[in-house]
Write an enzyme that holds these catalytic residues in place. Structure first.
Site, PDB file in Angstrom:
ATOM      1  N   LYS A 287       0.817  -1.213   0.000  1.00 44.01           N
ATOM      2  CA  LYS A 287       0.000   0.000   0.000  1.00 44.01           C
ATOM      3  C   LYS A 287       0.850   1.262   0.000  1.00 44.01           C
ATOM      4  O   LYS A 287       2.050   1.252   0.276  1.00 44.01           O
ATOM      5  CB  LYS A 287      -0.969  -0.023   1.190  1.00 44.01           C
ATOM      6  CG  LYS A 287      -2.202  -0.889   0.877  1.00 44.01           C
ATOM      7  CD  LYS A 287      -3.250  -0.832   1.962  1.00 44.01           C
ATOM      8  CE  LYS A 287      -4.534  -1.536   1.490  1.00 44.01           C
ATOM      9  NZ  LYS A 287      -5.495  -1.701   2.578  1.00 44.01           N
TER      10      LYS A 287
ATOM     11  N   ARG B 146      -4.132  -9.977   4.795  1.00 44.77           N
ATOM     12  CA  ARG B 146      -4.480  -9.953   3.372  1.00 44.77           C
ATOM     13  C   ARG B 146      -3.224  -9.572   2.607  1.00 44.77           C
ATOM     14  O   ARG B 146      -2.605  -8.543   2.893  1.00 44.77           O
ATOM     15  CB  ARG B 146      -5.602  -8.951   3.147  1.00 44.77           C
ATOM     16  CG  ARG B 146      -6.137  -8.884   1.747  1.00 44.77           C
ATOM     17  CD  ARG B 146      -7.356  -7.956   1.698  1.00 44.77           C
ATOM     18  NE  ARG B 146      -7.892  -7.799   0.349  1.00 44.77           N
ATOM     19  CZ  ARG B 146      -7.462  -6.890  -0.513  1.00 44.77           C
ATOM     20  NH1 ARG B 146      -6.496  -6.068  -0.177  1.00 44.77           N
ATOM     21  NH2 ARG B 146      -8.024  -6.813  -1.712  1.00 44.77           N
TER      22      ARG B 146
END
Lengths: 302, 260
Positions: free
Chosen positions: A237, A271
């Site tokens: 991210k 995740r």
């Protein structure tokens, strides 16, 4: 933020087993959720699993690498071309059916905010609705309850789906995350989702700048202390990128470092794009924490 | 239960030789099953030792100093693997603790005499200690916890010493040949240099043994991590054993494990 009224129950829940599909995960057993995008334009390696055969091949790989869950998404989180519910269904549902056929026991999660998609996914055997946009569609959790499957309660910072944070500020981002996710969890219980099938996710980068994502990482223990199983989604991210000034294809080490910190602080579901590496990180942290013995120890003991 | 004191006399029913490696204890090796053949061989040797129903098992193990230890003591695996829950038992030197562990594993609940022998105890003192432990009258068995050289290979804890294999081979020969007297000729300095920590324990056994000759069953002889491990069960010559306490076969078809 339409669904979550502030002020979910702050009474800690006893940490217990997490149930997904037919599987049970006791506290201390860390779970990897592999990302499988059915999109041409997601941020990390866009389009790589756009082809259905490539996507199924990706599932074979992540299962072999130790994924417990696959998380299938048909709409990128970032803004872009409109993907309506019908198109999202076309992208995800036949694929989920194919995965279910190939892996009867694999836990299948669907990354969606739409109850129409959730309902179709339940019909073909999904086990978990990953409501990344934080209860935007209040009917999604009702679909989960009706199907008897699980739900992820996320903090998206009161943003509509597929929007970027713009000058977001919080008095205390962790308090806000707690308020939102606990409210969503309370509502999930109220509409009939089995409590053992509910997770909370602070949703790094969703409605947060990098400072906010770093703060929820640092203080993840406050989420863990609620007793709800915590899912974290940090893989590649932007907060990792901004932390290191690293482009999207150079964020693996930062991702894994963040994963390690979250695992140390008690997150239970991770995740991830890089399943094998994530497994190794989690295996290491589980052993350092003392939740699991090391694989094999002989050095210095002969 | 009471401690054995000088003047108590023993009839040796037999002796079991096992290495004093912490790898015998499953709690310290993690999730994998490590050296299952070695563990099985030790269990077999101890089982045979107990077949004659001794009323005392004397455990002999090397330690920092010679002395007798609390028979209720146990190994605390957390000394090797911090993070494991402590057992709350009185701590023993590891070699004796591992011997106690093997007895526990075999379900032995009878009298124990836990005898440490100092790592630097010279042969004469070892043999005298052995003689003190032997004699006639009490039905005893001996569990000797001792290792060969820790310098058997380049990957060994002490790196390779070319003399190590010959040293260990001589111990094996003496055990197989019923020539425990030869163990008294193991050179203390050489044993020290070779990190052969079993030397004093074996010399105590030599002093305790009732006479020349014995039947030996070598159950394991190998150095899988560069440390010489020898597992054997020994029976004294028939003349030294009261008829009712004669050996009965123990572990069935446990085949010998041999190295290299």
């Amino acid at each position: 933020m339409s669904a979550a009224a502030p002020g979910g129950s702050r009474e800690p829940r006893p940490t217990g087993v997490l149930r997904l599909g037919r599987r049970e995960f006791p506290p201390g057993q860390l779970v990897v959720m592999a990302i499988v995008n059915r999109t041409p334009d997601s941020f990390y390696r866009p389009g790589v699993t756009w082809d259905p055969a490539a996507a199924l091949e990706r599932v074979h790989e992540v299962v072999a690498d130790g994924a417990d869950i696959v998380d299938v998404g048909g709409v990128p989180a970032r803004p872009g071309d409109e993907v309506d519910a019908n198109e999202e269904i076309r992208r995800t549902i036949p694929f989920i059916a194919a995965v279910r056929e190939a892996y009867p026991e694999l836990i299948i999660s669907v990354d969606t905010w739409r109850h129409e998609v959730g309902r179709e996914a339940c019909a073909v055997g999904a086990d978990l609705l990953n409501d990344t946009w934080g209860g935007w569609d209040p009917r999604l959790v009702e679909v989960a309850a009706q199907a008897g499957i699980g739900v992820v309660c996320s903090h998206a910072g009161r943003l509509p789906p597929r929007t970027r944070p713009f000058r977001v500020s919080y008095d205390d981002v962790v308090s806000d995350v707690l308020n939102v996710t606990l409210s969503l969890a309370s509502r999930a219980v109220a509409v009939g989702v089995e409590p053992d099938r509910i997770l909370i996710d602070p949703a790094h980068d969703f409605g947060k700048n990098t400072w906010h994502s770093l703060e929820i990482t640092r203080r993840l223990g406050e989420l863990v202390a609620t007793g709800w199983p915590v899912l974290v989604s940090v893989s590649n991210k932007d907060f990792v990128g901004e932390t290191l000034d690293a482009p999207v294809d150079d964020r693996l080490a930062g991702t894994l470092a963040t994963t390690a910190v979250c695992a140390w602080l008690g997150a239970r579901v991770f995740r991830a794009h890089h399943v094998r590496e994530t497994r190794h990180v989690l295996g290491t942290i589980s052993v350092i924490r003392g939740d699991v013995p090391p694989a094999r120890v002989v050095r210095g003991l002969a | 239960m009471r401690h054995l004191v000088d003047g108590d006399a023993l009839v040796l029913m037999g002796a079991a030789l096992c290495p004093a490696t912490p790898l015998l204890h499953p709690a310290v090796t993690g999730r994998a099953v490590v050296l299952p053949e070695l563990r099985a061989a030790c269990a077999c040797a101890v089982k045979q030792l107990l077949t004659g129903e001794p009323d005392t098992v004397v455990v002999i193990g090397p330690a920092a100093a010679t002395g007798q230890w609390d028979p209720f003591g146990r190994l605390d695996p957390s000394v090797f693997a911090p993070g494991l829950p402590a057992t709350g038992h009185k701590l023993l030197p590891p070699a004796l603790g591992l011997g106690a562990f093997l007895l526990d594993q075999a379900g032995y609940t009878g009298r124990r005499h836990l005898q440490a022998v100092g790592d630097d105890e010279p042969v004469g003192a070892c043999v005298r200690l052995g003689r003190r432990l032997s004699g006639t009258g009490t039905k005893s068995a001996v569990l000797v916890m001792g290792d060969g050289s820790a310098r058997r290979t380049m990957k060994a804890p002490g790196y390779l010493d070319e003399r190590a294999s010959a040293f260990d081979a001589e111990v094996e020969r003496a055990v197989r040949a019923g020539d425990l007297g030869a163990l008294q000729r193991l050179d203390q300095r050489l044993a020290h240099d070779l990190m052969a920590t079993g030397r004093p324990a074996w010399q105590v056994l030599s002093g305790a043994w009732p006479g020349p000759g014995h039947d030996a069953e070598v159950l394991y002889c190998d150095a899988p991590f560069g440390v010489g491990y020898l597992v054997a069960y020994l029976r004294p010559p028939a003349a030294f054993i009261p008829p009712r306490a004669m050996y009965r076969p123990g572990c069935g078809a446990n085949s010998e494990h041999s190295a290299e």
